[in-house]
Design an enzyme around this catalytic site. Structure first.
Site, PDB file in Angstrom:
ATOM      1  CB  SER A 199      -0.914   0.237   1.238  1.00  0.00           C
ATOM      2  OG  SER A 199      -1.889  -1.101   1.313  1.00  0.00           O
ATOM      3  CG  HIS A 246      -2.200   3.892   3.130  1.00  0.00           C
ATOM      4  ND1 HIS A 246      -3.574   3.620   3.156  1.00  0.00           N
ATOM      5  CD2 HIS A 246      -1.637   2.397   3.120  1.00  0.00           C
ATOM      6  CE1 HIS A 246      -3.671   2.182   3.003  1.00  0.00           C
ATOM      7  NE2 HIS A 246      -2.540   1.884   2.946  1.00  0.00           N
TER       8      HIS A 246
END
Length: 295
Positions: A199, A246
């Protein structure tokens, strides 16, 4: 000592004066002997002219916006990254099925800051010198929906960025974004919490694509909407998503892409390498500072 008598109509090779020749370079017209002759479209050229011609051709060859080589296949690196992620996922599941225990590999290679080893009095994690976790964790997935989402995003974002940046630059963007995501987790997340997944790298691609679209003055709304949706999902309660990774990947990806697409044409590659090295030095500094704080 006898002097060499040159035959009528022949000249001395400009690189080997002791050799007579009747052949001249078709480009610079200097005399060249058989050892210096390089086949050309018409006649022969000397080695210096061949090198000069190759350099001129490389300088005039069409390039991407970031200076990379134009390729007919703009998905090669993307497919390789997807293949590595899928291979690691299959390996994790195979280890679990064969009795090795999926958690054993996650324990050894997933992102972990600083914690006691399960069932052992020893400490483990990045702070103990296991820095490889910063990268290996970015290629590990435990749940099918997790790898499916990340690989779909990589397939959606990757080819466009690979085409715009070039293969080497795209790979550097992906890997450094992955490291940035893990570094952010190390700096901000709970130290005894395992985290894994691509991610951070994927969010780095989101940031890079936004910078690229801004540079090209394209409509950014579709990407910004998709990015906003993913950020909302990141912070939804109960999903146990490592939002630190993220955000770390997003910031690093945007910074690297900005340096790549806004680099001056003169010494462009050196400038881009410098940007990547600078980001890496920041990441190393954060990791060292966090390690010293924990230990």
């Amino acid at each position: 000592m006898t002097q060499h008598e040159r035959q009528p109509g022949l000249s001395a090779c400009f690189r080997h004066p002791e050799r007579d020749t009747g052949i001249h370079c078709t480009r610079c017209e200097r005399p060249i002997c058989p050892d210096c002759m390089v086949d050309a479209a018409v006649g022969y050229q000397c080695p210096e002219c061949v090198r000069q011609g190759a350099a001129e051709q490389a300088a005039t060859q069409p390039r991407t916006i970031a200076g990379g080589r134009l390729r007919t296949d703009t998905r090669l690196v993307t497919l390789c990254l997807i293949g590595v992620n899928l291979a690691v996922f299959v390996g994790l599941k195979a280890s679990e099925y064969l009795g090795g225990g999926e958690f054993g590999l996650i324990r050894d290679f997933a992102m972990l800051g600083y914690a006691w080893a399960p069932g052992s009095p020893e400490l483990m994690g990045v702070a103990t010198g296991e820095w490889y976790r910063l990268l290996t964790s970015a290629f590990m997935h435990q749940a099918i929906f997790h790898i499916a989402f990340n690989m779909f995003a990589l397939w959606f974002l990757g080819p466009n960025l690979e085409a715009a940046l070039g293969r080497g630059r795209f790979l550097a963007l992906y890997l450094i974004s992955a490291l940035a995501g893990s570094t952010a987790s190390f700096a901000l997340a709970a130290q005894n919490q395992f985290s894994l997944g691509a991610s951070g790298a994927v969010f780095g691609l989101f940031g890079a694509l936004a910078v690229l679209l801004r540079k090209l003055r394209y409509d950014m709304r579709p990407v910004l909407v998709l990015l906003a949706v993913n950020l909302v999902i990141t912070f939804l309660p109960g999903l146990n998503i490592a939002w630190q990774a993220h955000l770390g990947g997003l910031v690093a990806g945007a910074a690297i892409a900005y340096g790549m697409v806004h680099a001056p044409r003169r010494n462009r590659t050196a400038y881009q390498v410098g940007v990547c090295v600078l980001v890496l030095l920041v990441l190393v500094g954060v990791c060292v500072a966090r390690t010293l704080q924990l230990t």
